[in-house]
Design a protein around this motif. Structure first.
Motif, PDB file in Angstrom:
ATOM      1  N   GLN A  80       0.821  -1.205   0.000  1.00 28.58           N
ATOM      2  CA  GLN A  80       0.000   0.000   0.000  1.00 28.58           C
ATOM      3  C   GLN A  80       0.856   1.257   0.000  1.00 28.58           C
ATOM      4  O   GLN A  80       0.551   2.243  -0.687  1.00 28.58           O
ATOM      5  N   LYS A  81       1.944   1.242   0.766  1.00 28.86           N
ATOM      6  CA  LYS A  81       2.836   2.402   0.785  1.00 28.86           C
ATOM      7  C   LYS A  81       3.459   2.627  -0.595  1.00 28.86           C
ATOM      8  O   LYS A  81       3.612   3.769  -1.041  1.00 28.86           O
ATOM      9  N   LYS A  82       3.799   1.540  -1.270  1.00 22.53           N
ATOM     10  CA  LYS A  82       4.346   1.673  -2.616  1.00 22.53           C
ATOM     11  C   LYS A  82       3.317   2.297  -3.549  1.00 22.53           C
ATOM     12  O   LYS A  82       3.644   3.167  -4.373  1.00 22.53           O
ATOM     13  N   ALA A  83       2.038   1.885  -3.413  1.00 26.27           N
ATOM     14  CA  ALA A  83       0.981   2.439  -4.256  1.00 26.27           C
ATOM     15  C   ALA A  83       0.767   3.918  -3.961  1.00 26.27           C
ATOM     16  O   ALA A  83       0.575   4.725  -4.879  1.00 26.27           O
ATOM     17  N   ILE A  84       0.791   4.295  -2.677  1.00 27.09           N
ATOM     18  CA  ILE A  84       0.634   5.701  -2.291  1.00 27.09           C
ATOM     19  C   ILE A  84       1.744   6.547  -2.919  1.00 27.09           C
ATOM     20  O   ILE A  84       1.485   7.625  -3.478  1.00 27.09           O
ATOM     21  N   TYR A  85       2.963   6.051  -2.836  1.00 26.94           N
ATOM     22  CA  TYR A  85       4.116   6.807  -3.337  1.00 26.94           C
ATOM     23  C   TYR A  85       4.149   6.847  -4.868  1.00 26.94           C
ATOM     24  O   TYR A  85       4.183   7.926  -5.474  1.00 26.94           O
ATOM     25  N   THR A  86       4.128   5.682  -5.495  1.00 24.15           N
ATOM     26  CA  THR A  86       4.332   5.634  -6.949  1.00 24.15           C
ATOM     27  C   THR A  86       3.172   6.264  -7.713  1.00 24.15           C
ATOM     28  O   THR A  86       3.389   6.853  -8.777  1.00 24.15           O
ATOM     29  N   SER A  87       1.953   6.157  -7.191  1.00 22.67           N
ATOM     30  CA  SER A  87       0.815   6.758  -7.898  1.00 22.67           C
ATOM     31  C   SER A  87       0.986   8.271  -8.010  1.00 22.67           C
ATOM     32  O   SER A  87       0.659   8.871  -9.045  1.00 22.67           O
ATOM     33  N   ARG A  88       1.521   8.883  -6.966  1.00 22.99           N
ATOM     34  CA  ARG A  88       1.740  10.329  -6.990  1.00 22.99           C
ATOM     35  C   ARG A  88       2.893  10.713  -7.900  1.00 22.99           C
ATOM     36  O   ARG A  88       2.798  11.688  -8.665  1.00 22.99           O
ATOM     37  N   MET A  89       3.978   9.964  -7.827  1.00 20.50           N
ATOM     38  CA  MET A  89       5.127  10.291  -8.663  1.00 20.50           C
ATOM     39  C   MET A  89       4.824  10.067 -10.139  1.00 20.50           C
ATOM     40  O   MET A  89       5.125  10.922 -10.990  1.00 20.50           O
ATOM     41  N   ASP A  90       4.203   8.923 -10.459  1.00 20.81           N
ATOM     42  CA  ASP A  90       3.907   8.613 -11.858  1.00 20.81           C
ATOM     43  C   ASP A  90       2.974   9.653 -12.471  1.00 20.81           C
ATOM     44  O   ASP A  90       3.195  10.106 -13.601  1.00 20.81           O
ATOM     45  N   ALA A  91       1.936  10.030 -11.731  1.00 18.62           N
ATOM     46  CA  ALA A  91       0.977  11.003 -12.259  1.00 18.62           C
ATOM     47  C   ALA A  91       1.632  12.367 -12.481  1.00 18.62           C
ATOM     48  O   ALA A  91       1.418  13.015 -13.510  1.00 18.62           O
TER      49      ALA A  91
END
Length: 298
Positions: A80-91
């Motif tokens: 979940q932490k990976k999803a929180i982080y990468t979703s913001r960076m990728d977008a």
């Protein structure tokens, strides 16, 4: 204006879209679904194989980036932490890439951010001038999020970083789970009760974003919080008063840590954050006081 929004179908995005439409603007919402036109809104496909959103955004005046996995969607597991982080960076990086491809650049990017960049404290009072950022998971995530958004400045795009506090709304955000104990007549102080809660009504969030789009003097970070933060004990008491419930059964910190794990920092730690930039620009909060905000929501 022609305004593009990522995360436009989310909690804040829905309120913002309505506000912008009510003011006569054309809205382009970035989505993983196929491009379409519905109810006066242009839906533009992005972040999928073969998507070329820049071909449909050639006359955009402003971009608002709200995309990112919610902090409130379950325990912060490693996944979940990976999803929180990468979703913001990728977008955010994709937003910058799109702008690089556009012959006509938008004049402004309003990028979501969070007060989690400030260190937890019961004594400090933070304005946008504070730059000794925390290095925990939230702090690192927000710092990198803002750092990527600032890349747009090289394109001569004004970048405004909206550092959101705890956003209060009827059906989404943190408030529904905070109301549940009071609905069950077991509400009380969470943790020490001294931790600060820098809150804001979702309607004022949308209005602050719109204000940042149209006010050319706002650039860099601006705190999107109500001017009257409260501690968790007073927050709970105000909920109880508005709902006509008792505020009596405390929830110790260790119980929250057992229940939520690392995610418990969202309620056990906090910061007192002032919206100094907005106040200096004479932004008019519709809900500056907690009781009024909760009465409207509830």
């Amino acid at each position: 204006m022609n305004i593009a929004i990522s995360g436009g179908t989310g909690f804040v995005g829905k309120s913002l879209t309505k506000l912008l439409q009510d003011n006569g603007h054309q809205i382009f919402i970035l989505t993983r679904n196929k491009s379409s036109y519905e109810n006066g809104i242009h839906y533009v496909q992005w972040l999928t194989d073969g998507a070329r959103p820049e071909l449909e955004l050639d006359n955009i005046d402003a971009i608002i980036n709200l995309a990112g996995t919610s902090l409130n969607n379950g325990r912060w597991t490693k996944k979940q932490k990976k999803a929180i982080y990468t979703s913001r960076m990728d977008a955010t990086l994709e937003i910058v890439r799109i702008m690089e491809e556009l012959p006509k650049k938008p004049t402004v990017l309003v990028n979501a951010s969070a007060v989690g960049i400030y260190p937890p404290s019961t004594s400090e009072c933070y304005s946008e001038n504070f730059n000794d950022y925390t290095t925990d998971f939230l702090g690192k995530t927000v710092y990198d999020w803002e750092r990527h958004a600032k890349r747009a400045e090289k394109l001569n795009v004004r970048v405004a970083l909206a550092r959101f506090g705890v956003i209060l709304g009827r059906d989404n955000g943190a408030l529904p789970s905070m109301l549940l104990p009071y609905k069950m007549h077991v509400g009380g102080t969470i943790g020490s009760g001294e931790q600060w809660l820098s809150w804001i009504h979702v309607e004022d969030v949308a209005r602050a974003i719109y204000f940042a789009i149209t006010n050319k003097t706002i650039h860099g970070p601006f705190n999107v919080t109500a001017p009257n933060a409260t501690n968790m004990k007073e927050f709970g008491k105000t909920i109880a008063e508005v709902m006509g419930r008792r505020h009596w059964l405390p929830v110790p910190s260790f119980v929250m840590r057992l229940a939520l794990g690392e995610q418990s920092v969202l309620v056990l730690e906090g910061q007192r954050v002032l919206p100094s930039v907005l106040e200096k620009q004479y932004f008019d909060f519709k809900y500056p006081f907690l009781k009024e905000a909760l009465e409207d929501i509830l």
